[in-house]
Motif scaffolding. Structure first.
Motif, PDB file in Angstrom:
ATOM      1  N   LEU A 127       0.596  -1.366   0.244  1.00 60.55           N
ATOM      2  CA  LEU A 127      -0.083  -0.029   0.138  1.00 60.55           C
ATOM      3  C   LEU A 127       0.746   1.078  -0.141  1.00 60.55           C
ATOM      4  N   CYS A 128       2.329   1.289   0.676  1.00 62.00           N
ATOM      5  CA  CYS A 128       3.203   2.536   0.505  1.00 62.00           C
ATOM      6  C   CYS A 128       4.087   2.417  -0.352  1.00 62.00           C
ATOM      7  N   GLU A 129       3.871   1.900  -1.378  1.00 62.02           N
ATOM      8  CA  GLU A 129       5.284   1.475  -2.587  1.00 62.02           C
ATOM      9  C   GLU A 129       5.056   2.903  -3.526  1.00 62.02           C
ATOM     10  N   ASP A 159       4.891   5.468  -2.465  1.00 64.40           N
ATOM     11  CA  ASP A 159       5.112   6.646  -1.244  1.00 64.40           C
ATOM     12  C   ASP A 159       6.513   6.607  -0.569  1.00 64.40           C
ATOM     13  N   HIS A 160       7.670   7.641  -1.326  1.00 61.82           N
ATOM     14  CA  HIS A 160       9.128   7.451  -0.406  1.00 61.82           C
ATOM     15  C   HIS A 160       8.785   7.249   0.952  1.00 61.82           C
ATOM     16  N   ILE A 161       8.610   8.034   1.637  1.00 64.45           N
ATOM     17  CA  ILE A 161       8.906   8.031   3.111  1.00 64.45           C
ATOM     18  C   ILE A 161       8.082   6.796   3.950  1.00 64.45           C
ATOM     19  N   ALA A 162       6.532   6.693   3.744  1.00 69.64           N
ATOM     20  CA  ALA A 162       5.854   5.691   4.178  1.00 69.64           C
ATOM     21  C   ALA A 162       6.395   4.556   3.853  1.00 69.64           C
ATOM     22  N   PHE A 163       6.946   3.677   3.017  1.00 72.50           N
ATOM     23  CA  PHE A 163       6.751   3.047   2.206  1.00 72.50           C
ATOM     24  C   PHE A 163       8.929   2.536   3.080  1.00 72.50           C
ATOM     25  N   GLU A 164       9.395   3.429   3.728  1.00 73.33           N
ATOM     26  CA  GLU A 164      10.655   3.128   4.110  1.00 73.33           C
ATOM     27  C   GLU A 164      10.375   2.917   5.723  1.00 73.33           C
ATOM     28  N   THR A 165       8.861   3.376   6.034  1.00 73.81           N
ATOM     29  CA  THR A 165       8.311   3.386   7.689  1.00 73.81           C
ATOM     30  C   THR A 165       8.567   2.228   7.781  1.00 73.81           C
ATOM     31  N   ALA A 166       7.461   1.838   6.866  1.00 76.75           N
ATOM     32  CA  ALA A 166       7.322  -0.015   7.069  1.00 76.75           C
ATOM     33  C   ALA A 166       7.989  -0.700   7.008  1.00 76.75           C
ATOM     34  N   TYR A 167       9.007  -0.475   6.187  1.00 76.25           N
ATOM     35  CA  TYR A 167      10.475  -1.998   5.802  1.00 76.25           C
ATOM     36  C   TYR A 167      11.018  -1.632   7.026  1.00 76.25           C
ATOM     37  N   GLN A 168      10.969  -0.749   7.668  1.00 75.36           N
ATOM     38  CA  GLN A 168      11.933  -0.324   9.154  1.00 75.36           C
ATOM     39  C   GLN A 168      10.502  -0.727  10.082  1.00 75.36           C
ATOM     40  N   ILE A 169       9.496  -0.626  10.087  1.00 75.07           N
ATOM     41  CA  ILE A 169       8.771  -1.496  10.681  1.00 75.07           C
ATOM     42  C   ILE A 169       8.978  -3.303  11.000  1.00 75.07           C
ATOM     43  N   VAL A 170       9.122  -3.949   9.568  1.00 73.07           N
ATOM     44  CA  VAL A 170       9.382  -5.473   9.017  1.00 73.07           C
ATOM     45  C   VAL A 170      10.653  -5.635  10.078  1.00 73.07           C
ATOM     46  N   ILE A 171      11.848  -4.656   9.919  1.00 73.62           N
ATOM     47  CA  ILE A 171      13.094  -5.061  10.369  1.00 73.62           C
ATOM     48  C   ILE A 171      12.628  -5.141  11.939  1.00 73.62           C
ATOM     49  N   ASP A 172      12.009  -4.062  12.320  1.00 75.69           N
ATOM     50  CA  ASP A 172      12.351  -4.087  13.941  1.00 75.69           C
ATOM     51  C   ASP A 172      11.716  -5.414  14.684  1.00 75.69           C
ATOM     52  N   ALA A 173      10.912  -5.997  13.868  1.00 74.16           N
ATOM     53  CA  ALA A 173      10.220  -6.697  13.766  1.00 74.16           C
ATOM     54  C   ALA A 173      10.198  -8.366  13.697  1.00 74.16           C
ATOM     55  N   ALA A 174      11.450  -7.716  12.249  1.00 72.17           N
ATOM     56  CA  ALA A 174      12.092  -9.365  12.318  1.00 72.17           C
ATOM     57  C   ALA A 174      12.298 -10.628  13.351  1.00 72.17           C
ATOM     58  N   SER A 175      13.375  -9.660  14.317  1.00 72.28           N
ATOM     59  CA  SER A 175      14.065 -10.362  15.853  1.00 72.28           C
ATOM     60  C   SER A 175      13.017 -10.804  16.340  1.00 72.28           C
ATOM     61  N   THR A 176      11.467 -10.619  16.641  1.00 67.67           N
ATOM     62  CA  THR A 176      11.046 -11.017  17.726  1.00 67.67           C
ATOM     63  C   THR A 176       9.811 -11.356  16.993  1.00 67.67           C
ATOM     64  N   GLY A 177       8.830 -11.094  16.716  1.00 64.09           N
ATOM     65  CA  GLY A 177       7.389 -11.439  15.957  1.00 64.09           C
ATOM     66  C   GLY A 177       7.186 -12.455  15.102  1.00 64.09           C
ATOM     67  N   MET A 178       8.204 -12.329  14.057  1.00 63.76           N
ATOM     68  CA  MET A 178       7.447 -12.759  12.828  1.00 63.76           C
ATOM     69  C   MET A 178       8.402 -14.574  12.378  1.00 63.76           C
ATOM     70  N   THR A 179       8.050 -14.908  11.546  1.00 65.10           N
ATOM     71  CA  THR A 179       8.261 -16.249  11.536  1.00 65.10           C
ATOM     72  C   THR A 179       9.167 -16.200  10.010  1.00 65.10           C
ATOM     73  N   TYR A 180       9.706 -17.214   9.773  1.00 67.40           N
ATOM     74  CA  TYR A 180      10.541 -17.420   8.026  1.00 67.40           C
ATOM     75  C   TYR A 180       9.954 -17.424   7.757  1.00 67.40           C
ATOM     76  N   THR A 181       8.911 -17.763   7.174  1.00 64.78           N
ATOM     77  CA  THR A 181       8.147 -17.499   5.800  1.00 64.78           C
ATOM     78  C   THR A 181       7.690 -16.507   6.110  1.00 64.78           C
ATOM     79  N   GLN A 182       6.982 -15.611   6.684  1.00 60.30           N
ATOM     80  CA  GLN A 182       6.877 -14.456   6.809  1.00 60.30           C
ATOM     81  C   GLN A 182       8.344 -13.444   6.490  1.00 60.30           C
ATOM     82  N   LEU A 183       8.864 -13.752   6.811  1.00 57.19           N
ATOM     83  CA  LEU A 183      10.249 -12.878   6.159  1.00 57.19           C
ATOM     84  C   LEU A 183      10.954 -13.107   4.810  1.00 57.19           C
ATOM     85  N   PHE A 184      10.161 -14.325   5.120  1.00 56.20           N
ATOM     86  CA  PHE A 184      10.956 -14.568   3.437  1.00 56.20           C
ATOM     87  C   PHE A 184      10.224 -14.253   2.148  1.00 56.20           C
ATOM     88  N   THR A 185       8.705 -14.310   2.514  1.00 51.81           N
ATOM     89  CA  THR A 185       7.767 -13.732   1.473  1.00 51.81           C
ATOM     90  C   THR A 185       7.706 -12.077   1.232  1.00 51.81           C
TER      91      THR A 185
END
Length: 987
Positions: free
Chosen positions: A774-776, A778-804
């Motif tokens: 949805l944020c593709e 808009d550069h700032i929104a996209f960066e924010t979304a990416y950062q949210i993924v990176i922050d959540a990667a170590s704790t709340g996400m499974t390898y399947t979600q991360l690979f996708t």
């Protein structure tokens, strides 16, 4: 004559030749007492040939030769003529008659024979003596056979219809005052009681089937009719009573409320309140389908007031008596009949059924005048108590026995009696229309004949008035599924009849007057301001009233329908001191609702009423708001509110004209309510509801869409908000549908992006990918979304979600970010030695291919992660093989140099991978050998061949492999056959 004989010819048809039949009919005092016909037809009713001969005699009496009784003719003959007569008779029928003639001759010639002890001789043509029983011919055996057959078909093949037509035949016989009516009903009842299914149902404790139940009801009602015959003899009545008691005492006899004692019985004739607490279900007498008929045997017609009512239209009280209270007359001097209402109506039904329509009408008018007076009195009492009742917010019930759904159908009976007096018999009223159903009846106003009355009253307006009074009566929901179902069925039947009435000004005036009375009514009215918690709801009735009143008095129509929207049984719990209907509190399982088996049906009727109002209020914002408030206050089921929202949407968006915004907004508001109601509960239709809401909001316009995007958290789960709501709002179709300009498009997109980021924060596992998509733009929104993924990667996400998400990043042209996410995914993964078909293998191969294409450094970074996570030898060797086939860094990242050289397995980073692969093969081999069966030997040898290929990639690989094989021979020398195979292949 008393005997009619003739021959009837049936003309030839295409398939049958012409046939002639001999018919003989005996009759006595205008009744056919016996019939015989050569056709041998077996039926309850007379065959066509008997009917033809009878009609011929009625229509052409002069064509039928009338003769004296045969005894008279013989008397006129002399001895020679008699001798001749007898001899000719014997000759004409010698084969049939000769044995009888010889026997009679012997007896007559023997002086002491029985025949000679009697004076004279019988004469079949002379008719019966005055004292003999005389009744219409009825083939009893045939009646039994037919009923038995229809019952055995259990309501299939139209047998229910057949039995109903037999009941109709009984009613017709009663109306013609044919004494066979009761005889035929007795025969039918005997077969019903012998139905083998009764004992089966009783053993199983299951209720009788619905169709069968209705037939039993009609049977019970018919017996009430029979015993209330105003002119039956006492001995007849006592004979019926004996029969009814005998049937009622049999354990298989069905109970009045449709159960076999597994539910609490119905309250019948008003029980006294005081004893009601102590009465449990055992103390209450058993009431069968015949109980009312048995009680009916105690009723008589000798009351002088009753006799005067039914015998004259002009029976009124003397004018000087009209001042004080009277039990016999109202203030206008019209007679009243103060009997228990269903019983009084049963009298009317009996009069009607036994062919006394005028008398039935007179009694009906007296009953209605009594009901009116009671209604007035109750209204006056209520006015005094009104304040107190409104404060309590509850009322007791004045009618313990509801008239609608009552076994005797009192309201239907009065309505029919009155409307029958107003039917316009058209010339061709017997003709059936093409569709196969008879045309609705046509009524006219017939003035009420009476000694003192407003001249403008007609039987038709009385019919409407009494139907409204009865339907509007406040009554407690009866016990048990059957009784509750009957309430609904009876209500629908009465409304169907009401819909046949053309509402002219006179009837509209009656309708309005009665509706106002019902609205002002206290405890006697189900539409009064306060009602009992377990009062039968008025939705179906109110829907009829609303539609009927709307063209004439919209304010009254809405007031009434809005009042009827309530369903108190769902709104409150039973007050602790509620003893008006004690046996609801006896309930074994204390539950929030009493046992309302028809609750689902009642709620859908409530929904229908709301839908009818919504449709009518289209375009009128004020009315729509009040209807909407009533829905939000009274309807408690999300699926029904959703249905209403859909209905409103359909009506608001007709295919052939513009949308109606008022109704569209109501649809949206109802839709939003459904979203809030089902947000935290599981509902299998939830996805459909969410999609529908977006469609509805789109139809309403861009402001509605902005609003649902901004308040998403109170309506949707994060997954729904991103994958369904925002995705649909941002789709090409929606943009086209709304034909938005650039600023509007931007506003929507910005709301969707804000929503996406909020959802990704709240539920990164399920929403991160949707948020990125949805944020593709808009550069700032996209960066924010990416950062949210990176922050959540170590704790709340499974390898399947991360690979996708990593693959999505590569696809979007962010290979380094894809690499970073793939590396994070690898840390969550663990592939054991035997998981060589694991779904994540493709992701691992892709991640290694991505790292290899990015360059040596990325490959060096991911290999330690692979070695740590993957312990499956075949997967590791596959990765190793792929890495040695091409040079790394082929992705051509700008600013990087690529040597274009293949990598060596002797040097880092591939050396580490090679060692890990070899050790994985060694470990896997030992694991497999601990429990290997002979049928897997071949497969194992192939596995070792693959392992050798990997060993040979190392510089001293052949030595290592040879040592490994020697080792195996040593350790597993017990597995002789397998080691033989190993030697054969590897030396």
């Amino acid at each position: 004559g008393f005997h009619l004989s003739g021959t009837v010819t049936e003309p030839a048809t295409a398939t049958e030749p012409e046939m002639t039949y001999k018919v003989a009919i005996s009759f006595d005092r205008c009744k056919i007492t016996s019939v015989t016909c050569g056709c041998g037809n077996k039926d309850i009713f007379y065959c066509a040939h008997v009917v033809a001969l009878s009609l011929y005699r009625i229509r052409k009496p002069d064509q039928v030769k009338l003769r004296l009784p045969i005894s008279e003719t013989l008397f006129q003959m002399n001895r020679d003529q008699l001798q001749k007569f007898v001899q000719y008779l014997i000759t004409a029928h010698h084969t049939e008659v000769l044995p009888t003639a010889q026997k009679l001759a012997d007896e007559i010639l023997s002086s002491n024979s029985e025949i000679n002890q009697v004076h004279g001789a019988p004469d079949p043509t002379a008719g019966a003596s005055i004292d003999d029983e005389n009744c219409w011919h009825l083939d009893e055996e045939q009646v039994r056979e037919q009923v038995k057959l229809f019952l055995s078909q259990g309501g299939y093949y139209g047998s229910g219809k057949q039995l109903n037509s037999m009941f109709a035949k009984v009613r017709e016989m009663l109306r013609m005052r044919d004494s066979n009516g009761a005889r035929m009903l007795t025969l039918i009842t005997e077969q019903f009681m012998a139905d083998p299914r009764l004992s089966l149902w009783r053993q199983q404790g299951t209720g009788i089937t619905e169709k069968c139940r209705q037939l039993w009801d009609e049977l019970g009602a018919l017996w009430v009719c029979v015993v209330l015959n105003p002119h039956c003899k006492l001995e007849e009545k006592s004979c019926w009573l004996r029969q009814l008691r005998k049937w009622g005492e049999m354990d298989v006899c069905p109970l009045e409320d449709g159960n076999y004692g597994n539910e609490l019985p119905n309250i019948t004739n008003a029980l006294t309140q005081s004893s009601a607490h102590s009465q449990d279900s055992l103390a209450r007498p058993r009431r069968t389908v015949f109980t009312r008929a048995i009680e009916g045997c105690d009723l008589h017609w000798q009351d002088s007031h009753l006799q005067r009512i039914i015998s004259s239209d002009f029976y009124v009280s003397p004018s000087y008596q009209r001042e004080g209270e009277s039990l016999l007359f109202n203030s206008q001097g019209q007679p009243l009949w103060l009997e228990h209402v269903p019983t009084a109506c049963a009298r009317v039904d009996a009069l009607r059924s036994h062919g006394y329509p005028r008398e039935a009408l007179r009694l009906t008018v007296a009953i209605i005048n009594t009901l009116r007076l009671q209604q007035q009195r109750q209204l006056e009492i209520y006015k005094h108590q009104k304040k107190e009742l409104l404060q309590r917010g509850a009322t007791t019930i004045t009618n313990l026995e509801g008239w609608v759904g009552h076994p005797l159908n009192p309201i239907g009976c009065l309505f029919l009696t009155l409307t029958e007096a107003c039917r316009l018999e058209e010339e061709n009223c017997l003709e059936i229309s093409d569709a196969g159903d008879s045309k609705p009846p046509v009524y006219q106003h017939v003035p009420v004949v009476t000694g003192s009355q407003d001249g403008d009253e007609s039987y038709l307006s009385l019919a409407l008035e009494v139907a409204l009074m009865g339907m509007g009566q406040q009554r407690v929901m009866p016990e048990g599924l059957y009784a509750q179902d009957k309430v609904c069925r009876n209500e629908e039947q009465i409304i169907a009849r009401l819909q046949d009435l053309e509402l002219d000004p006179v009837l509209v005036q009656t309708l309005r007057k009665q509706c106002i009375l019902l609205l002002e009514g206290g405890p006697f009215s189900g539409l009064g301001e306060v009602i009992h918690r377990e009062s039968v709801p008025m939705h179906t009735f109110a829907k009829y009233l609303f539609s009927a009143l709307l063209p004439h008095d919209a304010d009254l129509a809405y007031k009434l329908a809005l009042r009827a929207m309530r369903l108190p049984v769902l709104e409150t719990t039973a007050p602790s001191g509620d003893v008006t209907h004690p046996h609801h509190l006896v309930s074994v399982v204390p539950s929030r609702y009493p046992r309302w088996f028809t609750l689902g049906h009642l709620e859908s009727q409530q929904c229908e009423l709301a839908s009818t109002m919504l449709t009518a209020a289209k375009g009128d914002m004020l009315r729509l708001r009040t209807v909407l408030e009533a829905i939000q206050k009274n309807i408690h089921s999300s699926s029904l509110i959703f249905k209403l929202a859909q209905d409103a949407f359909k009506i608001a968006t007709p295919a052939d004209s513009n949308s109606d915004t008022t109704l569209l907004n109501v649809a949206l508001e109802l839709g939003l309510q459904v979203m809030r109601m089902t947000l935290s509960t599981l509902n299998w239709r939830r996805r459909e509801m969410v999609r529908w809401l977006v469609t509805c909001a789109t139809e309403v316009g861009v402001r509605a869409l902005v609003s649902i995007l901004q308040s998403w958290y109170s309506l949707f789960t994060p997954t729904e908000a991103t994958s369904i709501v925002a995705a649909t709002v941002m789709s090409h179709n929606t943009i086209l549908r709304l034909s938005l300009d650039y600023p509007q498009r931007e506003e929507l997109a910005s709301c969707a992006r804000t929503l996406a980021l909020q959802c990704a924060m709240k539920d990164p596992q399920n929403c991160a990918l949707s948020a990125l998509t949805l944020c593709e733009k808009d550069h700032i929104a996209f960066e924010t979304a990416y950062q949210i993924v990176i922050d959540a990667a170590s704790t709340g996400m499974t390898y399947t979600q991360l690979f996708t998400i990593a693959r999505y990043m590569e696809h979007r042209g962010y290979p380094l970010r894809a690499f970073k996410l793939a590396s994070l995914a690898m840390t969550h993964l663990n592939l054991a030695y035997n998981q060589d078909t694991h779904p994540a293998i493709n992701d691992v191969l892709w991640a290694c291919a991505l790292s290899h294409s990015l360059g040596k450094n990325e490959l060096a970074a991911i290999i330690p992660l692979v070695v740590k996570s993957v312990h499956c030898a075949t997967v590791l060797s596959d990765i190793l093989r792929r890495c040695t086939m091409t040079a790394p860094g082929l992705a051509g990242i700008p600013g990087r140099r690529n040597s274009g050289k293949l990598m060596s397995t002797d040097k880092a980073p591939l050396r580490q991978l090679l060692d890990a692969t070899i050790s994985a093969y060694i470990n896997t081999t030992h694991s497999r050998l601990t429990h290997i069966s002979p049928r897997h030997y071949g497969e194992f040898i192939e596995f070792l061949s693959k392992a050798r290929e990997t060993f040979l990639l190392a510089q001293d690989g052949h030595i290592q492999f040879a040592q490994f094989i020697d080792n195996l021979k040593q350790i597993y020398k017990g597995k002789k056959k397998l080691m033989l195979l190993v030697r054969e292949r590897f030396g």
